[in-house]
Each structure stands twice: as structure tokens, then as C-alpha cells.
Design a protein around this motif. Structure first.
Motif, PDB file in Angstrom:
ATOM      1  N   ARG B 392       0.823  -1.199   0.000  1.00 21.54           N
ATOM      2  CA  ARG B 392       0.000   0.000   0.000  1.00 21.54           C
ATOM      3  C   ARG B 392       0.858   1.250   0.000  1.00 21.54           C
ATOM      4  N   SER B 393       1.981   1.183   0.691  1.00 23.43           N
ATOM      5  CA  SER B 393       2.761   2.416   0.839  1.00 23.43           C
ATOM      6  C   SER B 393       3.791   2.549  -0.282  1.00 23.43           C
TER       7      SER B 393
ATOM      8  N   LYS C  12       4.062  11.090  -2.836  1.00 25.36           N
ATOM      9  CA  LYS C  12       3.665  10.139  -1.793  1.00 25.36           C
ATOM     10  C   LYS C  12       2.232   9.718  -2.054  1.00 25.36           C
ATOM     11  N   GLN C  13       2.059   8.423  -2.165  1.00 23.95           N
ATOM     12  CA  GLN C  13       0.760   7.903  -2.517  1.00 23.95           C
ATOM     13  C   GLN C  13       0.286   6.957  -1.417  1.00 23.95           C
ATOM     14  N   PHE C  14      -0.948   7.124  -0.954  1.00 29.72           N
ATOM     15  CA  PHE C  14      -1.552   6.173  -0.016  1.00 29.72           C
ATOM     16  C   PHE C  14      -2.655   5.441  -0.769  1.00 29.72           C
ATOM     17  N   GLY C  15      -2.404   4.204  -1.105  1.00 24.74           N
ATOM     18  CA  GLY C  15      -3.412   3.490  -1.881  1.00 24.74           C
ATOM     19  C   GLY C  15      -3.709   4.293  -3.145  1.00 24.74           C
ATOM     20  N   ALA C  19      -1.198  11.926  -1.996  1.00 25.37           N
ATOM     21  CA  ALA C  19      -1.159  12.930  -0.942  1.00 25.37           C
ATOM     22  C   ALA C  19      -0.205  14.059  -1.301  1.00 25.37           C
ATOM     23  N   THR C  45       2.161  15.665   5.351  1.00 28.51           N
ATOM     24  CA  THR C  45       2.708  14.487   4.672  1.00 28.51           C
ATOM     25  C   THR C  45       4.090  14.800   4.121  1.00 28.51           C
ATOM     26  N   CYS C  49       7.551  12.998   4.996  1.00 26.82           N
ATOM     27  CA  CYS C  49       8.462  12.440   4.003  1.00 26.82           C
ATOM     28  C   CYS C  49       9.883  12.930   4.259  1.00 26.82           C
ATOM     29  N   PHE C  54       7.513   8.659   6.513  1.00 26.49           N
ATOM     30  CA  PHE C  54       6.899   7.966   5.380  1.00 26.49           C
ATOM     31  C   PHE C  54       7.970   7.741   4.316  1.00 26.49           C
ATOM     32  N   THR C  57       7.112   7.543  -2.366  1.00 29.40           N
ATOM     33  CA  THR C  57       6.667   6.691  -3.470  1.00 29.40           C
ATOM     34  C   THR C  57       7.581   6.924  -4.676  1.00 29.40           C
TER      35      THR C  57
END
Lengths: 518, 393, 261
Positions: B392-393, C12-15, C19, C45, C49, C54, C57
Motif C-alpha cells: 500500500r505504501s 507520496k501515494q496512499f493506496g 497525498a 505528509t 516524508c 513515510f 513513493t
């Protein structure tokens, strides 16, 4: 003079913790009471009958003996009853007048002096004219010791009440350590008790101290702590027994055991690093089951299978063979416990201790403040495990056999109960918890069976004599855990932070501040 | 307001100006430590730079493919048994695995339901299982149910209905009672508090059973209720008991499924599991919903216990500990909180236990389960059917 | 001005949710730079990062030209990026001074055994760090609260304590996540003075803030995020006049506020 006394007994401005005070007061009363009853306890049923100072005095003809009896009696009653009075008053939010502290302290001192005097007269001078002859063979000193200790403890607690309230941990040590040191001497006529103190109290205290690092300091619930105990125990047993023909001195082994257990602590801790609290608990539980299973299945032929490893060496220091009297083990364990306690206290106050607390409070913030969560957690596991490795080394040497049954889940839960009962995160609490729990589980329950058997025999009530009290062990663990968690989650002696957490009304205030933002 | 007007006085006091301390007079105090402003050498960063991504990749790979790994493992052990003992052994073991799996599935559902709704690992659930087994044992022995069951086919039917109904009711009440006394007060406490309490409840129940029924195996008489073989498949004899066990488990599970999806109470349960606050706002009686969950979970455990008794004919005070952990493993395998997953997980764990144990030697089967438990919690805490966090991440 | 921190198309991707989407900008040394944007624009976010909470991505974040990709949070902090949190994350049951001393954890040299045996080295260092922590508390006006648990402090002081903790980590770059939230005007002025002073002592400050008066008052440059994308970057004056920014803040009140600030 009066002003000096007043200054000395001045009521404290701010009572920070009454826990230690309460414990010491109750302990003093219990010791005095036990000193009084111990001879009766032992007397009717078995050999080794003793006397209490009261018995001695009551054998005195008349006159001075009677007066002494009355005076000690009154002192004793004051020490016995004043906790009840005080706690009843406290429950009604009223304080006992300060003068009473003076009275109680004075009574305790008088009681102490009289007990000592009577003891000297009877034991050493054996003064016939003052006291009547005691029956032959009555030489148990434990009652007198207990009574002296009880009065002494009461004198210190009431006399230095302010100090007890302000520096509870220091006073806890002052009150408890002499008892710990003198225990084998005080109970030299009850070898079973000394043995209990060695293989149950001291061992479980060490285990509790170790688990407290993991659960109390770092906030990681470890349900498989017995695994590290097992690793330490087996490692040392196989290096000091005929099974592999290796015989290393115990004094080396305790370090080897601690090192091996610490290594395994870090290894087994590694998979849990990313887990949430309750999953971590279950994973450690899994390890706690796998390790004894490995031992049962005699993995690599190292562990001797279900029968375990027997014939473990007893250390010999000079002319003292530890196998003959558990008191040497006891003192060694006490020495190492003190060392461990000092080191843990130092760590708690130092860099690593802060890191553990930070980790417990907020892992994200800790990481964002430069704490390496991985190594910090692993250090907690390793240090916690090393203490149990030390305990394991001693355990094997004391009981001279280790088998998988010694490291079952119940052991992990016993240790967990100790720290929950005593106070998670507080070293004094762990010591108290270890004493209370092991006393009840490993001393009172087995002996209750014996006592009830004698009782049932004497009064011809077979129903009483057949009860196997050790079967209630599990009920007691369960009840201890449930009751503590429900009604006093911070334990009998809470650590300072947890105490505030429970008793402060600060939460609403800071919540209001938060809402002020909206 | 512009930047100039703010004033950049280097020692401008902040807040209620504290009394100047001698320390501050001695040297001009700096907020920023000068050591900090130097660009840091990255030396040991190399380790983190190579090890961390490598670890993440490996972890992610195992985590992502965990279901496949488990399935391949199970298949391999089945084939291993086939190679070892031929189809007869495999068939027999498969029958054993299904029976055991049915029992684990029934218990696992209790774990998963409770966890789904209050996020508590109900440690005492395994002991509720044993306790309800003893309920059934006492009822059967003291109310002539054993005789009734032996009398005729109809008698057996009545006996089964009575024993299931009464034991499940009693177990359900026990579960509700446990929740009321031990867990409700701690519902908003830190997560570890109710977990420790649950361990306490587990030990309490075990302690009572030890005190009442003694430390040894207790022979129940339900094993003789259902006799004979239904049919033989090749050389594999399938007993009526086996069919009954499987059928009963499946019927109960489907009944539960229907209850949860169809009834109002079931819907309340699902919504409470998702968001307790929201459910409360929607007028759902949280306490009653949670109590119902405990009731159903415990009742299913009771059914599992009776099936266990019928199949194995004995109970022991600490049976629930190991059975409980194995069933919990099943619940985690299926994704904790997922009722269907728990059912499937139960059967998978049954297969792992029987086939893995058959290959590795019976003494290892429990270690094997614990190892699976550790592995799954480490690599894929969401279970086989849950959403893969790593991807997912 | 050389770039201290560079964000290079950070994503940055959540599902299915993007974001932060391909955001690039750089922060020079001794600069005060603000990030603004409506709620849910991906500001925090982006912070997470940068600090390694986090994993990215796509894209890269560089400090002094060295990539931070894949580094764990504590290591990023040790390279000099400290932060505070939007929802204050202090160690509630530690005293204020202990909270600050945790900040010094990584550069303290005492090992575990030094602590266990309380060697002179450990004692000296503990003492020095405690002095430094008290000094920081003093400078932030928290001297009287050194012995209090963090949770006992009033809200505004908790924010300051978080800054003190971050400063104890010897940062080069300080990330402040809504430092002015919940402060009264007086406290906001103090905060602005503090930030200016930090820059005066050589620190680079990167902040997320909603309060336009604070943002416009102290920032050298402003980055505007909306729906995870950078829609504007420039000096306060430029940003204020940027039509896309005004549009993003739809509510005319906000643009009004921006103009008047």
C-alpha cells in the motif's frame, strides 16, 4: 526540646507517595504479630517450638514481670492497631494528629528495648529469679527477631515519617535491606524458609527486575520471559554438569549465562520490532512456548530431553560448599540483586533510561528526536534477558536440575504478576511484589497444606486435611492480575510517573487548552 | 507586518521573563548549538543505506507472498505425507485435519469476533472452551443425558440438542459475565491493561478447573455417543462422528454468517467493530452489542468443546491454553476480525498441525504452530486475506 | 545561497490517494521558508516524508546534495533535520528537562555500561547535558517548569517545549508544523521573534502555518500546496498576489486575510 521534636515531626507539606509508608507500617505490624504467634503456630504441631517475648515474660512470677508484660502488650497493640486507625481515618479524609506519630514512635522504641532486654535476659543470662524456667529445647529465635525487627521498623517509620514520605525509595531500602541480609540468620532454624527465600524469592526477584526493564521501562509486554530464564538455565547447566563433561565455575557461568541470554534476547526481540503492543505480547508468548518445546525435544542433543539436565555442580568457595546450606546461595543472590538494582537504577536515570521512557511514551516522537528505536528496543530485550540469564545460572546450581517443566508459561505469568502487583516500572515495587507473590505462592500455599493436614488430623476433620492448596496457585495469579488491573493498575508501589497518571486531574486542564485552540 | 519590524534582538526574552541567572550572565546563551550547524559526515549512513532497503525488499517480498508461501508449505506437507505413507495415510490424516480444523475454526471465530469489536486478544477464550466442555460433561453425567444418548437414535438426537443448547447457553452467559466483570471497566484503558486482565481471567478459569477437576485428564463419556463408520473411501474409514463434527461446525458457521449479515444485532455488531463512536452516535447500544459478541463467541467455543469431547473423549484443565493459542493462530491467519477468514484459518491450521506434525514428528506440531504464529505476526499481521500493508505504501 | 534541502519531485501515494504529487523546491541555508495550503493539501505528509516517517513513493529528497531516501527517521535527524509536530507529541510523563535531554540523546557519548556503572564520563556528560537543557528551557521561558511533567504544562508552553527538544538535537534545519496553532497574539509575536532569532544564530527554518500574519511576517519565501501539488512559490508579496493561491483558498475570507496581513 519540644520545639525540636515538633520540627522533627512536622507534618509534610505535600505527601507525594504514601505507598511505601503504608507498606512499611503494615510490614511492621505483621512482623510483630507474627513474632507473637509464630511459637503458637509451630508449637502445637511440630518440633522446633519457640517462644515469644510475651511467653517469656508471662512465665515470670509476678511483680516486675507482669508490669513488663503489660508494657510490651500496650506497645504491641499500638503498633498493631495504629495502621487500622490511620487508614480508617484516611478513608474518611481525616489525618491523624501529629502527636500520635511521636507516641507511636516512642511506643515502638520502648517495645524494641523491652524485647531486646527480655531476650538478653532469657537467652544469655537466663536469669532464673526474674523469669521462670522455659521448657527445654525451646530455642527458636525467629519470633524474637521478627518482633525486634517489627518494633524497629515501626520506630523508624513513625519516627522518620517525613523522610519516609519524601524519600520513599530510600526508606524502603533502609527498611527492607537489613531484613534481606539477616534473613538466613533470623530463620536459621527453619531451613525450608531459607530455601524458599533462595530458590523462590531471590530468583523471582531477579526475574522480576529483568522483566521490569522490558515491560516497565521500555513498555514492551513480554509474555515469554521464561524463555530467557530457560536459555540461561540450560546454558549454565550444560556447562557445569556431567552431561557434556564440562565444568565451569558458577562465578564465570553467571556472566556466560547473562551474555547468552542477552544475545537470545536481542535475536528473539528482533522480529517483534515492528509490531504493535498486543501482537508483540503474543509473539513473545510464542517464543516462550517454543523454547521449552525445543528443550523437551532435545534439540541437537544439548538439553537432555524431557528429563532435563541433572547433577549440576555446586560451587565451592574455600571451605564453604554451597550445596550444604542454601544461605550461601541466598547471600550471593542478594549481592547480585543489589548490584543489578544499582545498575538498573543508574540506567533508568541515564541516557538509555530516558530513551526507553521516550519510546514507551511515543515511539514516533522518539524516532523523530534521534532515538534509534531498533537498538533501543533490542537493548531493553537484551538487558532484561541478561538478568534472567543470571537468575537461570543460579537456579540450576541451586536445584541442581533443570528440566523443561521449570520454564513453562506459568513462570512467565508469575513474573508478570510480580511486576503488575508491585508496580510496573518501579524497582521497589518489583521487590515488594516478588516478596508478596512468592511468599503466598511458594511458601504459604505448600505449607498451608501441611498445616491444614495437621489441623485436620488434630481435630479429626478429614475434609480439611485433604486439601491440596498448591492447586490454587493459578487462581491466585489470575486474581492478582485481574484485581490489580481493575482497581490499582499502577501496582502496590506505583512509580512516580504512573502515580501522576492515575491521580492527577491534569488531563481536563490540558484538554481545555487543546479545545481553546479550536 | 514585515520581517524588519519583528526585531531580531539576539537575547530578546520570551514569555514571562525569568530572573537572569548567573549562568546566563557568564556567557551569551545560544539557542542553536554551533556544533549543529556543521554539515555532518555520513560515514555510517552507508550501512543504513544498503541494509535498510535490502531488509525492506526482503521483508516486503516475504510479506507480499506470505499466503503463497503458506499454501505451498501446506501442499508440500500433504504431498510429503502422500509420499511417505501412500493415499491411506494421507486420507486418514486429511480426515483428522478436517475434524481438528472444524474445532479450531469454531474457537477462532470467538477470538476474531471479540478482537474485531473491542481490539482485545481475549486470552481467556481458550479456557472458556475448556470450561464449557466441562459444563457439557457435568450436564451429561448428572442429568442422565448419557443414558438417553445410548438408548436409541431418537434419544441421541434429543441428548445432542439438549447438551448443545444448555452448554452453549451456559458458556455464553460465562462469556458475557467475563466481559462485564473484567473487561468493561478497561474498555478505554491502554491496550495492554485489558490484555493483562484477560491473561488473569484465563489463569483464574484454569485455576478453578484445576481445583475442581484435578490435574489429570478427565474422561468424558460423550465419545461413546456416536458409533460406527459411515462409509469407507478406499482404505480410509470415515466415522459418523467425523461427519457429525464437520456438519455441525459448518452449520453453526453458516448460521453465524447469516446472523451477522441479516439481523439488526449483527449489523450493530459490524458497525460497532468499524467505529465505536459512530455506532454510539447512531443509537446502537454498545454494551449490549459487545455482550452479544461475547455470548456468540463463547457459545461457539462451547460447541467446539462438545465436538471435542465427542471426538476425543477427554478434557484437561489446561487444555484451553494450547488449543486457544492454536485457534488464535488460525484467527490471525485468516486476518483477525474477519469471521470467514477465521473459519478458513481454522481448517488451514488443522492441516498444518496434522500434516506438519506427521512429517516432523508429533512432538513438533505445537512448536510448528507457534512458529507459524510468530512468522505471520512478524511478516503479515493482517493475515492471509487482509490488505497487504507493504504494497500500500 | 546554496541549497540546504532539496525536494525533487517528491511523490507520496496512499493506496489510491495522491497525498503529495511531484513537489519540487529547495531551501537555502539560513532561510525561513513557509509552506501553506488548505487543510489536507499534503503539507504534513511532506514533512513526514522529509523526516523519514513515510517512505517516498517517487522522487528524492537531498540534504547538502546527498539523498535522504531510505534513511530511517533517527538517522535523518542526526544529519540535522529536527521537527515539531502538529498535534504536540511530547513525552507526557517525562519532566520538561528530561524531554529536552532526550533531544540530546543521539550526540551523547555515554554507552550503556557508562550509564549502568555511572562512570565519571557519564556523570560529567549527564551534568553538561542537563545544564544545556536547562539553558534551553531558560531561553524559551520555561525555566520555572523544568521539573514538571510535560503534560502539566499549558498548551502554549508545550509547543515551546517541543521546540526546545528539537533544538537540543543540534539541528541545521528546523521543521515546525503549525507552531502558532492555539497561541494567543502575544505568544505569536514571541514565536516570530524566536524564529527570527533562530535564523540569526544560523539555523534554517521550514514551517507549516495557517496563521497568515505569522507566515507573511517572517517568511523569506512561501510554498503553496493544494491537493498535494505545488501551485505557487515565491516571496510573500508574490504569493499574496498569485491568483491560483487565492483560488485555492476559495473562501474569500482567507484571501482577504492574506491581503491584509
Amino acid at each position: 526540646m519540644n520545639r525540636l521534636l515538633r520540627a522533627f515531626f512536622r507534618p509534610t507539606q505535600k505527601i507525594t507517595a504514601t505507598g511505601v509508608y503504608t507498606i512499611l507500617v503494615i510490614a511492621a505490624a505483621a512482623m510483630v504479630l507474627l513474632g507473637w504467634f509464630l511459637p503458637w503456630f509451630v508449637g502445637p504441631f511440630s518440633e522446633g517450638v519457640g517462644f515469644s517475648p510475651q511467653d517469656a515474660i508471662s512465665t515470670a512470677p509476678t511483680g516486675i514481670g507482669t508490669i513488663l508484660l503489660y508494657v510490651t502488650g500496650v506497645c504491641m497493640l499500638i503498633v498493631l492497631l495504629s495502621p487500622f486507625v490511620e487508614f480508617t481515618l484516611r478513608a474518611r479524609h481525616r489525618a491523624l494528629d501529629v502527636r500520635w506519630d511521636m507516641v507511636r514512635a516512642a511506643a515502638s522504641v520502648v517495645g524494641l528495648v523491652l524485647t531486646v532486654v527480655v531476650w538478653i535476659l532469657v537467652r544469655w543470662i537466663n536469669e532464673e529469679p526474674l523469669f521462670g524456667a522455659l521448657p527445654n529445647g525451646i530455642t527458636t529465635d525467629s519470633a524474637v527477631w521478627l518482633e525486634m525487627y517489627g518494633f524497629g521498623l515501626a520506630a523508624i517509620t513513625y519516627g522518620l515519617k517525613r523522610l519516609v514520605l519524601e524519600r520513599p525509595n530510600v526508606m524502603f531500602v533502609v527498611g527492607v535491606l537489613p531484613f534481606g541480609v539477616l534473613l538466613p540468620l533470623m530463620f536459621h532454624q527453619a531451613p525450608a524458609f531459607v530455601l524458599w527465600a533462595t530458590q523462590s524469592l531471590a530468583i523471582y526477584m531477579l526475574l522480576g527486575l529483568g522483566l521490569n526493564v522490558v515491560v516497565g521501562f521500555a513498555g514492551l509486554l513480554d509474555l515469554g520471559y521464561a524463555a530467557f530464564f530457560a536459555i540461561g538455565g540450560y546454558a549454565c547447566a550444560s556447562l557445569a554438569s556431567p552431561i557434556h563433561g564440562v565444568h565451569i565455575s558458577l562465578w564465570m557461568l553467571i556472566f556466560i549465562g547473562a551474555a547468552i541470554a542477552a544475545t537470545f534476547g536481542a535475536i528473539l526481540g528482533a522480529p517483534t520490532l515492528r509490531l504493535r503492543g498486543d501482537y508483540l505480547a503474543i509473539v513473545t508468548l510464542g517464543f516462550g512456548e517454543i523454547i521449552p518445546d525445543l528443550a523437551t525435544n532435545n534439540v541437537f542433543g544439548l538439553t537432555g530431553g524431557p528429563n532435563g539436565i541433572s547433577g549440576i555442580d555446586k560451587p565451592v568457595v574455600g571451605s564453604v560448599n554451597f550445596g550444604f546450606n542454601p544461605q550461601w546461595f541466598y547471600w550471593s543472590l542478594l549481592f547480585f540483586s543489589v548490584v543489578v538494582v544499582i545498575m538498573l537504577l543508574n540506567m533508568q536515570r541515564a541516557r538509555i533510561g530516558r530513551a526507553w521512557v521516550a519510546l514507551r511514551e511515543d515511539e514516533v516522537a522518539a524516532a523523530a528526536t534521534g532515538i534509534n528505536t531498533t537498538t533501543t528496543k533490542l537493548l531493553a530485550f537484551a538487558i532484561g534477558a541478561s538478568v534472567s540469564g543470571l537468575a537461570g545460572a543460579f537456579y540450576g546450581a541451586i536445584v541442581s536440575i533443570v528440566s523443561p517443566d521449570d520454564f513453562q508459561f506459568a513462570v512467565s505469568i508469575a513474573v508478570l504478576s510480580i511486576i503488575v502487583l508491585g508496580g510496573i516500572g518501579n524497582i521497589s515495587g518489583v521487590i515488594l511484589g516478588a516478596f508478596v507473590l512468592t511468599f503466598v505462592i511458594f511458601w504459604a500455599l505448600p505449607n498451608l497444606q501441611e498445616w491444614s493436614a495437621t489441623l485436620g488430623h488434630t481435630f479429626n476433620v478429614p475434609a480439611i486435611s485433604g486439601i491440596d492448596f498448591t492447586r490454587y496457585t493459578f487462581i491466585l495469579y489470575g486474581a492478582a492480575l485481574i484485581i490489580m488491573m481493575l482497581f490499582r493498575p499502577a501496582g502496590l508501589l506505583p512509580s512516580r510517573a504512573r502515580k501522576v497518571e492515575l491521580e492527577s486531574g491534569i488531563e481536563s486542564e490540558s484538554l481545555a487548552a487543546v479545545q481553546g485552540r479550536a | 507586518m514585515t520581517q524588519e519590524s519583528v526585531g531580531v534582538g539576539p537575547t530578546q526574552p520570551l514569555g514571562e521573563a525569568p530572573a537572569p541567572s548567573p549562568r546566563r550572565e557568564r556567557k551569551a546563551a545560544l539557542l542553536v548549538a554551533p556544533e549543529g550547524l556543521i554539515a555532518r559526515h555520513r560515514g555510517s549512513g552507508v550501512m543504513a543505506r544498503t541494509a535498510v532497503p535490502a531488509f525492506r525488499t526482503t521483508y516486503g517480498f516475504i510479506s507480499h507472498n506470505f499466503p503463497a508461501i503458506i499454501m505451498i508449505g501446506i501442499l508440500a506437507s500433504v504431498l510429503g505425507v502422500l509420499a511417505q505413507g501412500g493415499p491411506t495415510l494421507m486420507g486418514n490424516q486429511m480426515r483428522n485435519a478436517l475434524v481438528l480444523g472444524a474445532i479450531y475454526a469454531l474457537i477462532a471465530i470467538g477470538y476474531t469476533m471479540v478482537y474485531g469489536i473491542i481490539e482485545l486478544i481475549n486470552f481467556a477464550h481458550g479456557d472458556v472452551f475448556t470450561l464449557s466442555g466441562f459444563y457439557a460433561f457435568l450436564i451429561a453425567d448428572h442429568f442422565g443425558i448419557n443414558k438417553l444418548a445410548a438408548s436409541s437414535g431418537f434419544g441421541l438426537l434429543v441428548a445432542l440438542v439438549v447438551i448443545f443448547a444448555v452448554s452453549m447457553l451456559l458458556a455464553g452467559i460465562t462469556g458475557v459475565l467475563i466481559e462485564r466483570v473484567a473487561y468493561r471497566r478497561l474498555r478505554d484503558a491502554p491496550r495492554l491493561a485489558p490484555l493483562i486482565t484477560a491473561i488473569g481471567v484465563s489463569f483464574l478459569i484454569e485455576g478453578f478447573m484445576l481445583a475442581f477437576f484435578g490435574p489429570d485428564n478427565v474422561t468424558t463419556h460423550q465419545a461413546s455417543w456416536i458409533n460406527g463408520n459411515a462409509f469407507t473411501l478406499g482404505a480410509v474409514a470415515v466415522r459418523w462422528t467425523d461427519l457429525f463434527v464437520l456438519g455441525m461446525a459448518l452449520v453453526l458457521m453458516f448460521a453465524l454468517g447469516a446472523f451477522v449479515t441479516r439481523t439488526r444485532l449483527g449489523k450493530a455488531m459490524r458497525s460497532t467493530a468499524q467505529d465505536r463512536q459512530a455506532a454510539l452516535i447512531c443509537g446502537i447500544n454498545i454494551n449490549r452489542t459487545i455482550a452479544t459478541t461475547f455470548f456468540i463467541g463463547s457459545a461457539l467455543a462451547a460447541a467446539g468443546a462438545i465436538i471435542y469431547s465427542i471426538n476425543y473423549g477427554s478434557l484437561k484443565w489446561n487444555l484451553g491454553f494450547h488449543v486457544g493459542i492454536i485457534a488464535f493462530t488460525a484467527a490471525v491467519l485468516g486476518g483477525i476480525g474477519n469471521i470467514v477468514g477465521a473459519g478458513i484459518g481454522g481448517f488451514l491450521i488443522g492441516m498444518i498441525y496434522v500434516f506438519g506434525g506427521s512429517l516432523a514428528g508429533g512432538a513438533w506440531s505445537e512448536s510448528l504452530i507457534f512458529a507459524i504464529l510468530v512468522l505471520i505476526l512478524t511478516f503479515r499481521p493482517v493475515g492471509l486475506f487482509g490488505v497487504d500493508v507493504a504494497s500500500r505504501s | 545561497m546554496t541549497a540546504l534541502l532539496e525536494l525533487d519531485s517528491v511523490t507520496k501515494q496512499f493506496g489510491g490517494l495522491l497525498a503529495v504529487s511531484s513537489v519540487s523546491f529547495s531551501i537555502g541555508e539560513r532561510e525561513i521558508i513557509s509552506m501553506i495550503g488548505p487543510n489536507g493539501a499534503g503539507k504534513t505528509t511532506a514533512f513526514n516524508c522529509v523526516t523519514g516517517l513515510f517512505p517516498l513513493t517517487r522522487g528524492d529528497i537531498r540534504l547538502d546534495g546527498h539523498s535522504l531516501g531510505g534513511l530511517p527517521p533517527h538517522r535523518i535527524l542526526r544529519l540535522g533535520i529536527a521537527r515539531t509536530f502538529q498535534n504536540i507529541r511530547l513525552f507526557s510523563y517525562m519532566t520538561a528537562v528530561d524531554n529536552v535531554m532526550v533531544g540530546a540523546h543521539w550526540w551523547m557519548k555515554a554507552r550503556v555500561w557508562d550509564g549502568a556503572l555511572t562512570t565519571p564520563r557519564s556523570r560529567r556528560e549527564e551534568h553538561a547535558v542537563e545544564q544545556r537543557a536547562l539553558e534551553l528551557l531558560d531561553l524559551l521561558g520555561l525555566a520555572n517548569y523544568a521539573g514538571n511533567y510535560a503534560r502539566e504544562l499549558p498548551y502554549g508552553l508545550q509547543r515551546r517545549l517541543e521546540i526546545a527538544r528539537a533544538l537540543a538535537t543540534r539541528p541545521r534545519l528546523l521543521l515546525l508544523d503549525e507552531p502558532a496553532a492555539g497561541l494567543n497574539p502575544q505568544e505569536k509575536n514571541e514565536l516570530m521573534a524566536l524564529i527570527a532569532r533562530l535564523r540569526g544564530e544560523g539555523l534554517t527554518v521550514f514551517l507549516i502555518e495557517h496563521d497568515m500574519r505569522v507566515v507573511m511576517g517572517i517568511s523569506d519565501r512561501i510554498v503553496v500546496l493544494d491537493h498535494g501539488e505545488k501551485i505557487a512559490e515565491g516571496s510573500p508579496a508574490e504569493v499574496r498576489e498569485n491568483p491560483r493561491v487565492v483560488e485555492a483558498y476559495l473562501g474569500s475570507g482567507a484571501s482577504q486575510e492574506m491581503r491584509s496581513a
